[in-house]
Write a protein that holds these residues in place. Structure first.
Motif, mmCIF file in Angstrom:
data_model
loop_
_atom_site.group_PDB
_atom_site.id
_atom_site.type_symbol
_atom_site.label_atom_id
_atom_site.label_comp_id
_atom_site.label_asym_id
_atom_site.label_seq_id
_atom_site.Cartn_x
_atom_site.Cartn_y
_atom_site.Cartn_z
ATOM 1 N N HIS A 327 4.826 -11.773 21.210
ATOM 2 C CA HIS A 327 4.092 -10.760 20.685
ATOM 3 C C HIS A 327 2.944 -9.939 21.441
ATOM 4 C CE1 HIS A 327 6.392 -12.263 17.220
ATOM 5 N NE2 HIS A 327 5.497 -13.622 17.432
ATOM 6 N N ALA A 328 3.054 -10.386 22.595
ATOM 7 C CA ALA A 328 1.904 -9.687 23.343
ATOM 8 C C ALA A 328 2.347 -8.406 23.711
ATOM 9 C CB ALA A 328 1.832 -10.707 24.686
ATOM 10 N N PRO A 329 1.464 -7.268 23.630
ATOM 11 C CA PRO A 329 1.886 -5.822 24.222
ATOM 12 C C PRO A 329 1.851 -5.908 25.637
ATOM 13 C CG PRO A 329 -0.538 -6.179 23.544
ATOM 14 C CD PRO A 329 0.057 -7.369 23.079
ATOM 15 N N ASP A 330 1.042 -6.782 26.388
ATOM 16 C CA ASP A 330 1.156 -6.837 27.722
ATOM 17 C C ASP A 330 1.126 -8.369 28.358
ATOM 18 O OD1 ASP A 330 1.123 -6.420 30.664
ATOM 19 O OD2 ASP A 330 -0.609 -5.100 30.613
ATOM 20 N N PRO A 331 2.269 -8.797 28.620
ATOM 21 C CA PRO A 331 2.382 -10.263 28.765
ATOM 22 C C PRO A 331 1.519 -10.714 30.028
ATOM 23 C CG PRO A 331 4.726 -9.372 28.356
ATOM 24 C CD PRO A 331 3.786 -8.210 28.410
ATOM 25 N N ARG A 332 1.257 -9.748 30.967
ATOM 26 C CA ARG A 332 0.536 -10.065 32.162
ATOM 27 C C ARG A 332 -0.651 -10.448 31.889
ATOM 28 N NH1 ARG A 332 1.661 -4.440 35.211
ATOM 29 N NH2 ARG A 332 0.749 -3.892 33.290
ATOM 30 N N VAL A 333 -1.252 -9.908 31.086
ATOM 31 C CA VAL A 333 -2.780 -10.263 30.767
ATOM 32 C C VAL A 333 -3.077 -11.641 30.268
ATOM 33 C CG1 VAL A 333 -4.753 -9.492 29.369
ATOM 34 C CG2 VAL A 333 -3.374 -7.856 30.131
ATOM 35 N N LEU A 334 -2.107 -12.063 29.476
ATOM 36 C CA LEU A 334 -1.869 -13.520 28.913
ATOM 37 C C LEU A 334 -1.778 -14.381 30.293
ATOM 38 C CD1 LEU A 334 -0.035 -13.444 25.734
ATOM 39 C CD2 LEU A 334 -2.520 -13.318 25.895
ATOM 40 N N LEU A 335 -0.933 -14.360 31.149
ATOM 41 C CA LEU A 335 -0.806 -14.977 32.366
ATOM 42 C C LEU A 335 -2.042 -14.852 33.303
ATOM 43 C CD1 LEU A 335 2.951 -14.396 33.101
ATOM 44 C CD2 LEU A 335 2.236 -16.144 32.155
ATOM 45 N N ASP A 336 -2.498 -13.671 33.546
ATOM 46 C CA ASP A 336 -3.730 -13.772 34.214
ATOM 47 C C ASP A 336 -4.899 -14.636 33.585
ATOM 48 O OD1 ASP A 336 -2.687 -12.061 36.149
ATOM 49 O OD2 ASP A 336 -3.209 -10.292 35.048
ATOM 50 N N VAL A 337 -5.228 -14.251 32.309
ATOM 51 C CA VAL A 337 -6.193 -15.207 31.481
ATOM 52 C C VAL A 337 -5.853 -16.828 31.752
ATOM 53 C CG1 VAL A 337 -7.363 -15.749 29.287
ATOM 54 C CG2 VAL A 337 -6.858 -13.440 30.047
ATOM 55 N N LEU A 342 -7.095 -22.041 34.144
ATOM 56 C CA LEU A 342 -6.803 -23.450 34.961
ATOM 57 C C LEU A 342 -7.524 -23.582 36.134
ATOM 58 C CD1 LEU A 342 -3.087 -23.225 34.117
ATOM 59 C CD2 LEU A 342 -4.575 -24.751 32.928
ATOM 60 N N THR A 343 -7.815 -22.521 36.841
ATOM 61 C CA THR A 343 -8.446 -22.462 37.873
ATOM 62 C C THR A 343 -10.015 -22.496 37.963
ATOM 63 O OG1 THR A 343 -8.346 -20.085 38.334
ATOM 64 C CG2 THR A 343 -6.572 -21.472 39.387
ATOM 65 N N ASN A 344 -10.693 -22.277 36.849
ATOM 66 C CA ASN A 344 -12.090 -22.188 36.694
ATOM 67 C C ASN A 344 -12.435 -22.790 35.306
ATOM 68 O OD1 ASN A 344 -14.693 -21.656 36.723
ATOM 69 N ND2 ASN A 344 -14.701 -19.534 36.766
ATOM 70 N N VAL A 345 -12.631 -23.985 35.162
ATOM 71 C CA VAL A 345 -13.051 -24.523 33.924
ATOM 72 C C VAL A 345 -14.064 -24.255 33.235
ATOM 73 C CG1 VAL A 345 -11.687 -26.772 34.295
ATOM 74 C CG2 VAL A 345 -14.037 -26.442 35.212
ATOM 75 N N ASP A 346 -15.097 -23.487 33.882
ATOM 76 C CA ASP A 346 -16.044 -23.006 33.375
ATOM 77 C C ASP A 346 -15.774 -21.858 32.502
ATOM 78 O OD1 ASP A 346 -17.611 -25.006 34.738
ATOM 79 O OD2 ASP A 346 -18.293 -23.646 36.404
ATOM 80 N N ALA A 347 -14.657 -21.063 32.741
ATOM 81 C CA ALA A 347 -14.442 -20.158 31.976
ATOM 82 C C ALA A 347 -13.505 -20.329 30.705
ATOM 83 C CB ALA A 347 -13.656 -19.030 32.814
ATOM 84 N N PRO A 351 -11.345 -27.909 24.316
ATOM 85 C CA PRO A 351 -11.647 -29.319 24.508
ATOM 86 C C PRO A 351 -10.979 -29.960 25.701
ATOM 87 C CG PRO A 351 -11.310 -28.983 22.109
ATOM 88 C CD PRO A 351 -10.938 -27.581 22.690
ATOM 89 N N SER A 352 -9.982 -29.563 26.017
ATOM 90 C CA SER A 352 -9.416 -29.948 27.323
ATOM 91 C C SER A 352 -10.012 -29.551 28.593
ATOM 92 C CB SER A 352 -7.861 -29.320 27.456
ATOM 93 O OG SER A 352 -7.723 -28.026 27.386
ATOM 94 N N ALA A 353 -10.481 -28.425 28.479
ATOM 95 C CA ALA A 353 -11.359 -27.794 29.652
ATOM 96 C C ALA A 353 -12.550 -28.893 29.868
ATOM 97 C CB ALA A 353 -11.755 -26.513 29.397
ATOM 98 N N LEU A 354 -13.089 -29.029 28.578
ATOM 99 C CA LEU A 354 -14.408 -29.886 28.780
ATOM 100 C C LEU A 354 -14.027 -31.336 29.080
ATOM 101 C CD1 LEU A 354 -16.214 -28.947 25.246
ATOM 102 C CD2 LEU A 354 -16.852 -28.008 27.742
#
Length: 604
Positions: A327-337, A342-347, A351-354
């Motif tokens: 249901h995403a209007p632009d799937p690329r944005v979801l993949l980028d986020v 995954l590469t910056n846990v501070d972002a 709970p999994s990131a913590l």
């Protein structure tokens, strides 16, 4: 003559030519040899694994004039007609496009007619696409077909087939081919067809086929048409390397390159999850991975560097994104986020990131160099007591540096007293809180060696509180774990609350010992108070001789009133008492008491 694709040219025509399905071949060949063929079969499995080919071979051997040990001869008129697709005894129906009840009724009507051969075989492909009405129409005939009729139902999704249909068939499951067997088959086909294909091209073909014999031969056709050059694959390795190196720019750039090449965002996410799954299986169950040796080594190295927690977290995050992509209007944005998280846990604040950040700290502490030489009692930096050793252990676990003898810690300066308590006098004995006894050195060392504040905080709400009784749970729910100079303690809002918590100390320490597997001593403190002195108060209480700093007037001789109770504090049902009799009055009687002489009138 027109070119014939490789998967049609090398389609199995005998049971012994069927690759990777020995369990199915054994059942069907023995059934034909012993004349125990069932009236209905259900073949299920991934696409391109030989379901329809096996159904045709079964139809061929059932009508063969000279079968040889459960195999068709391939030379008689019936076998030749089945291979050519012109046999009147074999009927194939695509249930995806003929899924109506009228199509099934026509099939049932033709099944009652006699046949020139021994058996009439009906092959229904993609049978899970039949409508409910069509399944109901087929059900009775499938259960009791004419003696000369055999049904073979094929599907890639057996869960969608009605249970009543499945219960009336013999279900045989087809599997994807192992990588070694599929590679040997591809090399044999290339040699038999006289094709010049490099090892890199074969590796790309096997990757594109993903265990399906038909898809692999179709990919080989594509490679041969391109001149034997391996097609350009999606740069999944570059994406995974960005995850391994925790480099958001590298991961997002690899994603942009893959999408720019024309790949769909959803299919790319699915391939990335499949790639990560191979790495996950190589860490926990290597025998389940079907990859060529060279490719296997690359994926295993990436999985080891990413680690099992990182691999699992990446699969979870991408799996959630895969659901949202619909249901995403632009799937690329979801993949980028998702890649940035995954590469910056501070972002990422999930709970999994913590947990990932905590595990990273634990790995850093485990990899920190430690001195193995034993230090004597007088050696620099050696602890002077068991309590000092426990304190050093606790601080090292929490990531704080332990001060050495070369740089002794500066003494803590007492905080300036508030203006109204500049010169407090000694309070009377009856107003002083009972001092908390100092624990012995051995108990302090044992407490310091216990679980850390982070471990207790993570286990508190989900694991420890549910273990407590109904009386202890509401009292301890408002507490939280804090670090003090003497170790980890349980902080409560005020002194009365601490006294109530003391009543449940034994139960709480028992739950902690059960969860952590070792005795754990609990210390209760009031918010803002130190555990060493005044642990039971948390606020100043000047005596009657105290002076204010502003005017020098004597302080009030009586004790300050207790603060207002915390509205969020849990209530113990055992402390509740019945209300006074005046609270039983009706509302109108209360109004009459509040306004003497008032009269009640009714509005017309």
């Amino acid at each position: 003559m027109a070119h014939q694709s490789l998967y049609r040219r090398y389609r199995p025509r005998r049971f012994d030519e069927l690759k990777g399905q020995e369990h199915v071949v054994r059942v069907l060949r023995n059934a034909v040899r012993e004349d125990r063929v069932g009236h209905a079969y259900l073949f299920s499995g991934p696409r391109g694994t030989g379901k329809t080919s096996s159904a045709r071979i079964l139809a061929k051997v059932l009508n063969c004039e000279q079968p040889e040990d459960g195999e068709p001869c391939g030379r008689c008129a019936s076998c030749v007609a089945v291979d050519a697709g012109s046999s009147f005894d074999v009927h194939e129906l695509d249930a995806a496009s003929n899924n109506g009840v009228d199509n099934i009724r026509e099939l049932i009507e033709r099944a009652s007619y006699t046949t020139t051969g021994r058996h009439k075989v009906y092959i229904l492909d993609e049978v899970h696409m039949l409508s409910r009405a069509a399944e109901a129409a087929l059900l009775k005939t499938l259960e009791e077909p004419p003696p000369h009729v055999v049904f073979v139902l094929a599907t890639t999704d057996p869960q969608k087939v009605s249970p009543t249909i499945r219960s009336r068939t013999q279900h045989l499951e087809f599997h994807l081919l192992p990588a070694e067997e599929l590679e040997a088959h591809v090399r044999w086909v290339a040699a038999d067809a006289g094709l010049a294909v490099s090892d890199e091209a074969i590796e790309a073909v096997l990757h594109m086929g993903a265990g399906s014999a038909r898809d692999t031969l179709s990919a080989l056709d594509q490679v041969v048409a391109a001149g034997g050059v391996a097609p350009e694959l999606v740069p999944l390795d570059e994406l995974v390397e960005g995850l391994v190196e925790t480099d958001p720019g590298r991961a997002v750039a690899a994603l942009a390159a893959a999408l720019h090449s024309g790949r769909d965002a959803r299919s790319l996410a699915e391939e990335l999850i499949a790639h990560l799954r191979d790495g996950f299986l190589l860490l926990v169950a290597p025998d389940l991975v079907q990859l060529p040796d060279r490719r296997r080594a690359v994926v295993a190295d990436q999985a080891e560097r990413l680690g099992l927690p990182g691999t699992v977290r990446a699969m979870e995050v991408l799996g959630e994104v895969l659901v949202e992509l619909r249901h995403a209007p632009d799937p690329r944005v979801l993949l980028d986020v998702a890649l940035v998280k995954l590469t910056n846990v501070d972002a990422d604040s999930s709970p999994s990131a913590l947990l990932a950040r905590i595990e990273k700290l634990e790995r850093a502490l485990a990899a920190a160099p430690t001195s193995t030489a034993p230090a004597g009692p007088g050696a620099p930096g050696a602890p002077t007591s068991a309590a000092d050793a426990g304190e050093g252990t606790r601080r090292a676990r929490l990531g704080s540096a332990v001060p050495s003898a070369a740089s002794p810690p500066e003494p803590e300066m007492p905080a300036a007293p508030p203006p109204e308590a500049a010169a407090p006098a000694a309070a009377p004995e009856h107003t002083r809180p009972a001092p908390t006894p100092e624990p012995p050195a051995s108990a302090t060392a044992e407490s310091a060696a216990g679980p850390s504040r982070d471990e207790l905080t993570l286990a508190w709400a989900d694991d420890l509180l549910p273990r407590l009784s109904r009386q202890a749970k509401p009292v301890l729910a408002a507490a939280r774990w804090v670090d003090t100079d003497a170790g980890v303690a349980l902080a409560v809002p005020n002194e009365p609350h601490r006294a109530r918590c003391e009543q449940h100390r034994a139960e709480l320490e028992g739950a902690l010992a059960t969860y952590f597997g070792r005795p754990v001593t609990v210390t209760f403190v009031v918010e803002g108070a130190s555990i060493g002195g005044g642990a039971g108060t948390g606020r100043d209480n000047p005596g009657p001789a105290g002076r204010t700093a502003a005017g020098g007037s004597p302080a009030r001789s009586r004790r300050e009133p207790d603060p207002e109770p915390d509205p969020d504090e849990s209530i113990d049902p055992a402390e509740l008492v019945n209300a006074a009799p005046e609270h039983d009055l009706a509302p109108l009687e209360r109004v009459a008491q509040a306004f003497p002489g008032a009269e009640f009138v009714e509005e017309g």
